[in-house]
Design an enzyme around this catalytic site. Structure first.
Site, PDB file in Angstrom:
ATOM      1  N   GLN A  42       1.277  18.135   2.386  1.00 11.78           N
ATOM      2  CA  GLN A  42       0.783  17.600   3.481  1.00 11.78           C
ATOM      3  C   GLN A  42       1.319  17.969   4.735  1.00 11.78           C
ATOM      4  O   GLN A  42       2.505  18.677   4.712  1.00 11.78           O
ATOM      5  CB  GLN A  42       1.067  16.014   3.351  1.00 11.78           C
ATOM      6  CG  GLN A  42       2.379  15.538   2.966  1.00 11.78           C
ATOM      7  CD  GLN A  42       2.610  14.281   2.387  1.00 11.78           C
ATOM      8  OE1 GLN A  42       1.532  13.670   2.148  1.00 11.78           O
ATOM      9  NE2 GLN A  42       3.813  13.915   1.768  1.00 11.78           N
TER      10      GLN A  42
ATOM     11  N   HIS B  30       8.394  -2.619   5.474  1.00 12.37           N
ATOM     12  CA  HIS B  30       9.729  -2.418   4.269  1.00 12.37           C
ATOM     13  C   HIS B  30      10.203  -4.069   3.880  1.00 12.37           C
ATOM     14  O   HIS B  30      10.626  -4.123   2.722  1.00 12.37           O
ATOM     15  CB  HIS B  30      10.542  -1.479   4.880  1.00 12.37           C
ATOM     16  CG  HIS B  30      10.028  -0.216   5.200  1.00 12.37           C
ATOM     17  ND1 HIS B  30      10.398   0.570   6.429  1.00 12.37           N
ATOM     18  CD2 HIS B  30       9.312   0.586   4.329  1.00 12.37           C
ATOM     19  CE1 HIS B  30       9.715   1.694   5.923  1.00 12.37           C
ATOM     20  NE2 HIS B  30       9.046   1.702   4.888  1.00 12.37           N
TER      21      HIS B  30
ATOM     22  N   ASP C 172      10.620   8.006   3.150  1.00  6.02           N
ATOM     23  CA  ASP C 172      11.342   7.530   4.219  1.00  6.02           C
ATOM     24  C   ASP C 172      12.652   6.622   3.947  1.00  6.02           C
ATOM     25  O   ASP C 172      13.631   6.424   4.846  1.00  6.02           O
ATOM     26  CB  ASP C 172      10.794   6.735   5.368  1.00  6.02           C
ATOM     27  CG  ASP C 172       9.993   5.750   4.696  1.00  6.02           C
ATOM     28  OD1 ASP C 172      10.400   4.479   4.545  1.00  6.02           O
ATOM     29  OD2 ASP C 172       8.627   5.650   4.647  1.00  6.02           O
TER      30      ASP C 172
ATOM     31  N   GLU D  76       9.665  10.005  -5.008  1.00  7.54           N
ATOM     32  CA  GLU D  76       8.456  10.357  -4.028  1.00  7.54           C
ATOM     33  C   GLU D  76       8.151  11.907  -4.345  1.00  7.54           C
ATOM     34  O   GLU D  76       8.968  12.692  -4.708  1.00  7.54           O
ATOM     35  CB  GLU D  76       9.560  10.373  -2.772  1.00  7.54           C
ATOM     36  CG  GLU D  76       9.052  11.212  -1.711  1.00  7.54           C
ATOM     37  CD  GLU D  76       7.638  10.944  -1.045  1.00  7.54           C
ATOM     38  OE1 GLU D  76       7.629   9.755  -0.709  1.00  7.54           O
ATOM     39  OE2 GLU D  76       6.782  11.797  -1.132  1.00  7.54           O
TER      40      GLU D  76
ATOM     41  N   GLY E  20       4.773   9.857  -9.012  1.00 13.43           N
ATOM     42  CA  GLY E  20       4.895   8.431  -9.388  1.00 13.43           C
ATOM     43  C   GLY E  20       4.199   8.030 -10.891  1.00 13.43           C
ATOM     44  O   GLY E  20       4.387   7.321 -11.547  1.00 13.43           O
TER      45      GLY E  20
ATOM     46  N   ASP F   8       4.754   2.204  -2.646  1.00 11.74           N
ATOM     47  CA  ASP F   8       4.818   2.319  -1.149  1.00 11.74           C
ATOM     48  C   ASP F   8       4.174   3.712  -0.972  1.00 11.74           C
ATOM     49  O   ASP F   8       5.002   4.636  -0.619  1.00 11.74           O
ATOM     50  CB  ASP F   8       6.459   2.358  -0.584  1.00 11.74           C
ATOM     51  CG  ASP F   8       6.825   2.652   0.615  1.00 11.74           C
ATOM     52  OD1 ASP F   8       5.592   2.806   1.252  1.00 11.74           O
ATOM     53  OD2 ASP F   8       7.815   2.574   1.061  1.00 11.74           O
TER      54      ASP F   8
ATOM     55  N   THR G 212       0.880   6.555   0.661  1.00 11.36           N
ATOM     56  CA  THR G 212       0.122   6.916   1.479  1.00 11.36           C
ATOM     57  C   THR G 212      -1.360   6.359   1.110  1.00 11.36           C
ATOM     58  O   THR G 212      -1.431   5.801   0.009  1.00 11.36           O
ATOM     59  CB  THR G 212       0.028   8.292   1.716  1.00 11.36           C
ATOM     60  OG1 THR G 212       0.083   9.126   0.115  1.00 11.36           O
ATOM     61  CG2 THR G 212       0.930   8.955   2.438  1.00 11.36           C
ATOM     62  N   ASP G 213      -2.034   6.564   2.122  1.00 12.55           N
ATOM     63  CA  ASP G 213      -3.672   6.064   2.076  1.00 12.55           C
ATOM     64  C   ASP G 213      -4.111   6.800   0.783  1.00 12.55           C
ATOM     65  O   ASP G 213      -3.758   7.776   0.250  1.00 12.55           O
ATOM     66  CB  ASP G 213      -4.514   6.228   3.111  1.00 12.55           C
ATOM     67  CG  ASP G 213      -3.686   5.483   4.552  1.00 12.55           C
ATOM     68  OD1 ASP G 213      -3.219   4.516   4.295  1.00 12.55           O
ATOM     69  OD2 ASP G 213      -3.783   6.316   5.309  1.00 12.55           O
TER      70      ASP G 213
ATOM     71  N   PRO H 195      -2.547  13.359  -2.938  1.00  9.00           N
ATOM     72  CA  PRO H 195      -1.785  13.096  -4.296  1.00  9.00           C
ATOM     73  C   PRO H 195      -1.760  11.588  -4.433  1.00  9.00           C
ATOM     74  O   PRO H 195      -1.257  11.047  -5.610  1.00  9.00           O
ATOM     75  CB  PRO H 195      -0.374  13.759  -3.768  1.00  9.00           C
ATOM     76  CG  PRO H 195      -0.237  13.648  -2.316  1.00  9.00           C
ATOM     77  CD  PRO H 195      -1.690  14.054  -1.983  1.00  9.00           C
TER      78      PRO H 195
HETATM   79  N1  AAT Z   1       7.229   3.511   3.820  1.00  6.77           N
HETATM   80  C1  AAT Z   1       6.074   3.546   4.327  1.00  6.77           C
HETATM   81  C2  AAT Z   1       5.704   4.956   4.236  1.00  6.77           C
HETATM   82  C3  AAT Z   1       4.745   5.367   3.374  1.00  6.77           C
HETATM   83  S1  AAT Z   1       5.094   6.879   2.942  1.00  6.77           S
HETATM   84  C4  AAT Z   1       4.198   6.971   1.527  1.00  6.77           C
HETATM   85  C5  AAT Z   1       4.570   8.157   0.489  1.00  6.77           C
HETATM   86  O1  AAT Z   1       3.752   8.229  -0.495  1.00  6.77           O
HETATM   87  C6  AAT Z   1       4.450   9.646   1.260  1.00  6.77           C
HETATM   88  O2  AAT Z   1       5.652  10.032   1.717  1.00  6.77           O
HETATM   89  C7  AAT Z   1       3.872  10.657   0.116  1.00  6.77           C
HETATM   90  O3  AAT Z   1       4.488  11.845   0.048  1.00  6.77           O
HETATM   91  C8  AAT Z   1       4.122   9.532  -1.006  1.00  6.77           C
HETATM   92  N2  AAT Z   1       3.220   9.768  -2.207  1.00  6.77           N
HETATM   93  C9  AAT Z   1       2.019   9.978  -2.145  1.00  6.77           C
HETATM   94  N3  AAT Z   1       1.293  10.314  -3.532  1.00  6.77           N
HETATM   95  C10 AAT Z   1       2.439  10.035  -4.135  1.00  6.77           C
HETATM   96  C11 AAT Z   1       2.737  10.315  -5.689  1.00  6.77           C
HETATM   97  N4  AAT Z   1       1.555  10.569  -6.324  1.00  6.77           N
HETATM   98  N5  AAT Z   1       3.763  10.012  -6.204  1.00  6.77           N
HETATM   99  C12 AAT Z   1       4.990   9.831  -5.505  1.00  6.77           C
HETATM  100  N6  AAT Z   1       4.865   9.765  -4.223  1.00  6.77           N
HETATM  101  C13 AAT Z   1       3.716   9.765  -3.460  1.00  6.77           C
HETATM  102  C14 AAT Z   1       3.670   4.523   3.259  1.00  6.77           C
HETATM  103  C15 AAT Z   1       2.621   4.621   4.320  1.00  6.77           C
HETATM  104  C16 AAT Z   1       1.512   3.797   4.394  1.00  6.77           C
HETATM  105  C17 AAT Z   1       0.554   4.310   5.391  1.00  6.77           C
HETATM  106  C18 AAT Z   1      -0.486   3.371   5.764  1.00  6.77           C
HETATM  107  N7  AAT Z   1      -1.757   3.867   6.513  1.00  6.77           N
END
Ligand code: AAT
Length: 275
Positions: free
Chosen positions: A31, A62, A86, A106, A138, A155, A157-158, A162
């Site tokens: 990304q 969190h 993070d 992550e 994950g 936790d 991403t949208d 991935p």
């Molecule tokens: N603590 C709030 C931050 C996040 S980050 C979400 C993380 O999920 C990102 O760093 C991304 O790289 C990771 N991620 C995405 N897909 C996978 C996967 N398949 N396996 C492991 N990690 C993954 C959450 C933010 C929420 C945003 C809301 N708009």
């Protein structure tokens, strides 16, 4: 020169912040990553143009993704965070005295490294001796770890790139199997204003697997619409039956025993999404 950052949250709505500085930008394997400083919210981690966390409001997200399930479970010893590079969720988890091990899985190692460099307030627990950091997918991780965790927090991403698979029923089934017989899982499930169909679908998928399924919400100003949801699936413990008088005092800014149950009282339009 004034520089403003905009996240296009939907095709017609955005959030715009005046920036003070750009610390870092790069294209990782997964990304576009940016670390900027904003006047209102302080340092902000942005992935693919989307706010992930900010210094000013990260505590809400969190604390709520961790303490609600951890205090619903009677004695959580082993926890897993999927995503969350993070480190904010990990920081909260290790505040629990019963926790012996917290694993972070992550997919993007650069998120972890950049957070360690620029967001020490959030990533500060990633080097704790109780913490194991895994850089990997994950989905693969839960499929390879059965009957192991007391609490799992997604936790993520949208649901793009991935993270698409992190909102799929097969993944929730794998999470179910990765939990012990009284395990609990929570996933961030987006905005009740902007992602109604997703909330309904995830809730029904989780409900098809777990005996207890609950939705809770809280206010997060930098996430789309400022109002956010979490979906919980639990094998045994019901958060509405937690003995909140026995919750010990831990250092939090949003979570407290009084809201442990009240966050499950939903506004009618949200309750209608999961009835
Ligand atoms: N603590 C709030 C931050 C996040 S980050 C979400 C993380 O999920 C990102 O760093 C991304 O790289 C990771 N991620 C995405 N897909 C996978 C996967 N398949 N396996 C492991 N990690 C993954 C959450 C933010 C929420 C945003 C809301 N708009």
């Amino acid at each position: 020169m004034e520089l403003w950052y905009t996240e296009y949250q939907t095709s017609s709505v955005g959030i715009t912040c005046k920036t003070k500085k750009t610390y870092h930008t790069e294209k990782t394997e997964y990304q576009e990553l940016a670390l900027i400083d904003t006047e209102q919210f302080g340092k902000m981690l942005v992935l693919d143009g989307t706010v992930q966390t900010t210094i000013e409001d990260e505590f809400v997200y969190h604390e709520m993704i961790t303490h609600v399930p951890l205090f619903t479970h009677k004695n959580p010893k082993k926890a897993l965070v999927i995503g969350g590079g993070d480190g904010g969720a990990i920081r909260e988890i290790i505040k629990h005295p019963s926790i012996e091990k917290a694993v972070l899985c992550e997919i993007d190692g650069r998120v972890i490294e950049v957070s360690k460099q620029y967001l020490p307030e959030i990533s500060c627990a990633l080097d704790d001796k109780k913490v194991e950091v895994v850089v990997g997918d994950g989905i693969k991780y839960v499929n390879e770890h059965k009957n192991e965790f007391d609490v799992i927090m997604v936790d993520s991403t949208d649901p793009v790139g991935p993270a698409v698979g992190l909102f799929a029923v097969d993944f929730y089934k794998a999470i179910y199997d990765s939990l012990k017989e009284d395990g609990i899982f929570v996933a961030q499930t987006e905005s009740p204003f902007f992602h109604k169909d997703l909330i309904t679908k995830v809730f029904n998928d989780v409900k098809s697997l777990f005996p207890i399924t609950r939705l809770y919400t809280c206010a997060i100003p930098t996430y789309p619409s400022g109002y956010w949801s979490f979906t919980m699936g639990s094998k045994k413990y019901d958060p509405l039956e937690t003995d909140t008088d026995s919750i010990p005092n831990i250092d939090t800014k949003y979570y407290c025993p009084q809201i442990h149950k009240s966050v499950f009282s939903l506004p009618k339009f949200v309750a209608d999404l999961v009835k």
